[in-house]
Design an enzyme around this catalytic site. Structure first.
Site, mmCIF file in Angstrom:
data_model
loop_
_atom_site.group_PDB
_atom_site.id
_atom_site.type_symbol
_atom_site.label_atom_id
_atom_site.label_comp_id
_atom_site.label_asym_id
_atom_site.label_seq_id
_atom_site.Cartn_x
_atom_site.Cartn_y
_atom_site.Cartn_z
ATOM 1 N N ARG A 236 11.814 1.464 18.765
ATOM 2 C CA ARG A 236 13.988 1.347 19.259
ATOM 3 C C ARG A 236 13.834 0.352 19.363
ATOM 4 O O ARG A 236 15.048 -0.815 18.503
ATOM 5 C CB ARG A 236 14.009 2.403 19.573
ATOM 6 C CG ARG A 236 14.810 3.016 19.701
ATOM 7 C CD ARG A 236 15.057 4.146 20.650
ATOM 8 N NE ARG A 236 13.895 4.837 21.066
ATOM 9 C CZ ARG A 236 12.654 5.568 20.470
ATOM 10 N NH1 ARG A 236 13.596 6.499 19.553
ATOM 11 N NH2 ARG A 236 11.284 5.045 21.086
ATOM 12 N N THR A 237 14.358 -0.366 20.474
ATOM 13 C CA THR A 237 14.735 -1.870 20.553
ATOM 14 C C THR A 237 15.185 -2.727 20.193
ATOM 15 O O THR A 237 15.720 -3.027 19.636
ATOM 16 C CB THR A 237 14.328 -1.477 22.252
ATOM 17 O OG1 THR A 237 14.010 -0.732 23.890
ATOM 18 C CG2 THR A 237 15.270 -2.998 23.064
ATOM 19 N N LYS B 206 -4.644 -16.602 23.125
ATOM 20 C CA LYS B 206 -5.608 -18.057 23.389
ATOM 21 C C LYS B 206 -4.992 -18.604 24.938
ATOM 22 O O LYS B 206 -5.134 -19.506 24.732
ATOM 23 C CB LYS B 206 -5.034 -18.810 22.530
ATOM 24 C CG LYS B 206 -5.174 -18.673 20.557
ATOM 25 C CD LYS B 206 -4.337 -19.784 19.707
ATOM 26 C CE LYS B 206 -4.240 -19.216 18.042
ATOM 27 N NZ LYS B 206 -3.219 -20.002 18.058
ATOM 28 N N ARG C 48 11.638 -8.950 25.575
ATOM 29 C CA ARG C 48 10.783 -8.044 26.351
ATOM 30 C C ARG C 48 9.201 -8.273 27.001
ATOM 31 O O ARG C 48 8.466 -9.068 26.461
ATOM 32 C CB ARG C 48 10.364 -6.899 25.121
ATOM 33 C CG ARG C 48 9.607 -5.799 26.079
ATOM 34 C CD ARG C 48 9.504 -4.363 25.431
ATOM 35 N NE ARG C 48 11.017 -3.325 25.763
ATOM 36 C CZ ARG C 48 11.217 -2.260 25.786
ATOM 37 N NH1 ARG C 48 10.082 -1.381 24.365
ATOM 38 N NH2 ARG C 48 11.888 -1.989 25.534
ATOM 39 N N HIS D 16 16.387 -2.191 32.602
ATOM 40 C CA HIS D 16 16.455 -2.357 30.631
ATOM 41 C C HIS D 16 18.284 -2.302 30.915
ATOM 42 O O HIS D 16 18.429 -1.277 30.396
ATOM 43 C CB HIS D 16 15.641 -0.990 30.269
ATOM 44 C CG HIS D 16 15.028 -0.893 28.401
ATOM 45 N ND1 HIS D 16 15.780 -1.698 28.131
ATOM 46 C CD2 HIS D 16 15.090 -0.138 28.086
ATOM 47 C CE1 HIS D 16 15.737 -1.442 26.874
ATOM 48 N NE2 HIS D 16 15.218 -0.252 26.666
#
Lengths: 187, 308
Positions: free
Chosen positions: B58-59, B86, B108, B136
């Site tokens: 969604r975000t 890596k 995020r 958030h």
């Protein structure tokens, strides 16, 4: 900077006469106003457009006049050249402008960039048959883009340090219509 | 009007006037999104990198749509398919991306504080799209916008946040935002999932869902963040659902117009039943719709002058 020298551009009731003349010119061009829509450019262009629409509907018995409010903020090319983001205004267009004859209305025409942005913003609502521009005051010889008005209330020759102020009673805190040229000089 | 900040790291770091400005500007973008052509050229000279070190649907989609509708250039990055695997550090990864002339970062990250750390070391603007159990901010802003749309004003509104308060970044950001806007907040959930001392944020705590919902004008039902829980916090999902889940029977017995929100993803049958989630009182899909407009407003207001 010190303010001095206010020159009234529409002295002694001339604003009403000028708006009437603009309305008459529009009638000359559009007759019954079929397929004609007015778009006032936020913020003061909306006030001017409403005055003209009122004159056409009320005094000249032409109705209904389609009137929309157009905000061009998001379409400006100088958005990120300013220190603060421009505050957007409301766009309210309740009709499609596809194949309509559009009359854009603004208070003062200066660099022409607002009108250029408004032309872009308008296209989100369809492809008009034609677009004309009506302005209350045209600051001639200051254009930065090739845009010319079709209907002009008053032509003014200005230099960069001058400013045209439009105070209309529709605005909050304004008690009297006044359109004047402000000259600023370095102290 | 200008935002008081260059970044959006968390609601904690911004002021009530900033929230107000974002909500007002979002109104204009909501109108843009209802036009036949849903795109404006405001950010056409800006490049934005969406860095998702943690999964999101969604975000991420919402940010990408917001960016595209402002005509920004967008590059996407997800940790699962990158050099992070890596052994590259966060700062190296971001600096490499910035070397390709990127103006803004939407990030995020599973670690709380990652955007705050990044902000100290790089020049680009950062928007926090969720950092671990911390904040958030864009979710809180879109929740505020949805509440304001529904009730007209946030001041004096009673908002309950129910569920896994400990592991929820949505809860913390919402608490900060609602507090700043003058709403009253009550959190509710099992004692094991409510952090000790959370009252000090100026909110109330309750362990009784029915009492909480009687008090509330709106409720934000949170998901149990099983992926962030390192041990068992309650005996079973079934027991949790019985005690703290919102079902049709409970809702009907309240006999009032409770507005129901959920930040998604929904675990149907756990924190909220299907009937309630799909009812008229739920504004869950309005929240998602408003999310794009609110994120457009944030991007628009944070985009900075070229010559700064």
């Amino acid at each position: 900077m010190k303010e001095e020298n206010q020159l009234d551009l529409f002295p002694s009731g001339k604003l009403h006469i000028t708006l009437n003349r603009l309305a008459q010119q529009l009638i000359e061009r559009y007759g019954k106003f079929e397929d004609v829509v007015f778009l006032g450019i936020q913020t003061k262009g909306v006030f001017v457009a409403k005055r003209i629409a009122f004159l056409l509907e009320d005094s000249l018995q032409i109705s209904p006049i389609h009137l929309g409010e157009l905000d061009a903020t998001f379409f400006r090319d100088d958005f990120r050249k300013r220190s603060a983001p421009l505050q957007p205004n409301r766009t309210k267009i309740d009709f499609l402008i596809e194949d309509k004859k559009v009359v854009l209305v603004d208070d003062v025409l200066y660099s022409g960039r607002t009108v250029r942005a408004a032309l872009d913003a308008m296209l989100a609502y369809g492809r008009p048959e034609s677009v004309e521009l009506l302005v209350l005051v045209d600051r001639q010889h200051q254009r930065e883009v090739p845009i010319q008005p079709s209907y002009v209330g008053s032509n003014v020759d200005t230099i960069e340090t001058q400013w045209v102020m439009v105070d209309l009673v529709e605005e909050e805190g304004v008690v009297e219509d006044k359109v004047y040229l402000l000259s600023k000089s370095q102290e | 009007m200008v935002l008081s900040t260059r970044h959006l790291l968390g609601i904690k770091y911004i002021q009530a006037s900033d929230i107000q400005l974002i909500l007002e500007t979002a109104d204009n973008f909501k109108e843009v999104l209802n036009r036949p052509i849903k795109k404006v050229p405001s950010l056409r000279d800006i490049t934005i990198a969406n860095l998702f070190f943690e999964n999101s649907t969604r975000t991420r989609l919402s940010f990408e749509l917001a960016e595209k509708r402002l005509s920004a250039d967008v590059v996407n990055f997800s940790a699962s398919s990158s050099s992070v695997k890596k052994g590259e550090t966060l700062l190296d990864t971001v600096n490499n991306i910035l070397a390709m002339k990127v103006d803004m970062i939407v990030m995020r990250h599973p670690l709380p504080g990652a955007p705050v750390f990044l902000q100290k070391h790089i020049d680009a603007q950062i928007i926090n799209a969720g950092d671990g159990t911390h904040e958030h901010p864009t979710q809180a802003l879109l929740d505020c916008y949805s509440l304001k749309e529904k009730f007209g004003e946030l001041k004096g509104l009673n908002v309950a946040i129910v569920g896994d308060i400990s592991h929820s970044r949505v809860a913390l950001s919402n608490i900060f935002a609602l507090n700043k806007m003058g709403a009253n907040v009550k959190v509710c959930g099992p004692p094991t999932l409510i952090p000790k001392g959370i009252e000090q944020l100026g909110i109330e705590v309750s362990f009784n869902l029915r009492e909480t919902l009687k008090w509330a004008d709106a409720v934000n039902m949170l998901r149990i963040q099983l992926e962030r829980q390192d041990k068992k916090y309650f005996p079973s999902l079934r027991e949790y659902s019985n005690m703290f889940g919102l079902n049709e029977r409970l809702l009907a017995s309240l006999n009032k117009e409770l507005v129901i929100m959920h930040p998604g993803p929904i675990n149907r049958g756990v924190e909220i039943s299907s009937e309630v989630a799909d009812s008229d009182q739920a504004i869950i899909l309005d929240q998602v719709e408003n999310g794009v407009a609110v994120r457009m407003a944030i991007l628009y207001l944070l985009a900075r002058r070229n010559d700064e």
